[in-house]
Design an enzyme around this catalytic site. Structure first.
Site, PDB file in Angstrom:
ATOM      1  N   ASP A   1     -13.060   4.963 -36.095  1.00 43.51           N
ATOM      2  CA  ASP A   1     -14.231   5.739 -35.695  1.00 43.51           C
ATOM      3  C   ASP A   1     -13.776   6.871 -34.787  1.00 43.51           C
ATOM      4  OD1 ASP A   1     -16.071   4.132 -37.067  1.00 43.51           O
ATOM      5  OD2 ASP A   1     -16.242   2.744 -35.381  1.00 43.51           O
TER       6      ASP A   1
ATOM      7  N   ASP B   1     -19.946   5.964 -42.101  1.00 40.15           N
ATOM      8  CA  ASP B   1     -21.163   5.474 -41.447  1.00 40.15           C
ATOM      9  C   ASP B   1     -22.305   6.475 -41.600  1.00 40.15           C
ATOM     10  OD1 ASP B   1     -19.748   3.232 -40.553  1.00 40.15           O
ATOM     11  OD2 ASP B   1     -19.160   4.232 -38.698  1.00 40.15           O
TER      12      ASP B   1
END
Length: 210
Positions: free
Chosen positions: A155, A174
């Site tokens: 991330d 995401d």
């Protein structure tokens, strides 16, 4: 090949490529993982091979810097998520967590593909699902590639409010999943079943007798 499947492959593959490419850039620019690996082959081997043990900061790839996009609201910072969204299940034993994500990811791919196959691809009201499902599929596969390669997801997008409150870090995969699910919610409200005009009306007299 029906046009709807061309759309599915194009959008899903586009999300996967963009997701993995941005993660490569993040590892290259924000960590030390590629510092002693000058060639692309060495870097890809380092990124998709067995990761090194976690350091004192809890990261497998040591972070060297972050980029402030907006001092008060947004930055790019390397992060690792061994769990699901918002870090769910990250406390489970690695073997249990890995098995869970394999089952969930494969099940999601099968379910999305099956649902997509039920769409006619010709009804204008299906446009939300025709775009939403490929986005979710591409995002699910993008993160699943991370889990297969190194058992954690990379991330790097970090939204915050003056460092007083922060949204959990996320990535391109995401984002695609969130947008895709949003389109599917719109589809659930917009698309309605059309009555079958060829179905004969029930005989009122027969209904009355029963």
């Amino acid at each position: 090949m029906p046009r709807k499947y061309i759309l599915l492959l194009t959008v899903a593959l586009g999300v996967i490529v963009l997701d993995q490419w941005t993660k490569y850039l993040v590892v290259r620019e924000l960590t030390t993982r590629f510092d002693d690996r000058p060639t692309l082959g060495e870097r890809l081997s380092a990124m998709y091979g067995e990761p090194p043990p976690q350091g004192f900061d809890g990261l497998h790839y040591r972070s060297k810097r972050y980029i402030e996009v907006s001092d008060s609201f947004f930055r790019l910072r390397y992060a690792e998520n061994p769990g699901a969204a918002w870090g769910l299940f990250r406390s489970l034993p690695p073997a249990t967590r890995g098995l869970l994500f394999h089952v969930v990811s494969i099940g999601a791919v099968v379910l999305i593909t099956w649902y997509f196959s039920k769409l006619s691809g010709k009804d204008p009201q299906e446009r939300w699902a025709l775009w939403g499902l490929p986005l979710v599929l591409g995002g699910a596969i993008g993160n699943y590639i991370d889990r297969i390669a190194r058992a954690f997801v990379i991330d790097f997008l970090e939204a915050h409010w003056y460092d007083k409150a922060a949204w959990p870090s996320f990535n391109v995969a995401d984002s695609a999943i969130v947008v895709g699910v949003g389109l599917l919610l719109v589809d659930a409200f917009v698309r309605k079943e059309t009555p079958d005009k060829e179905t004969p009306k029930q005989d009122k007299s027969a209904t009355a007798r029963t």
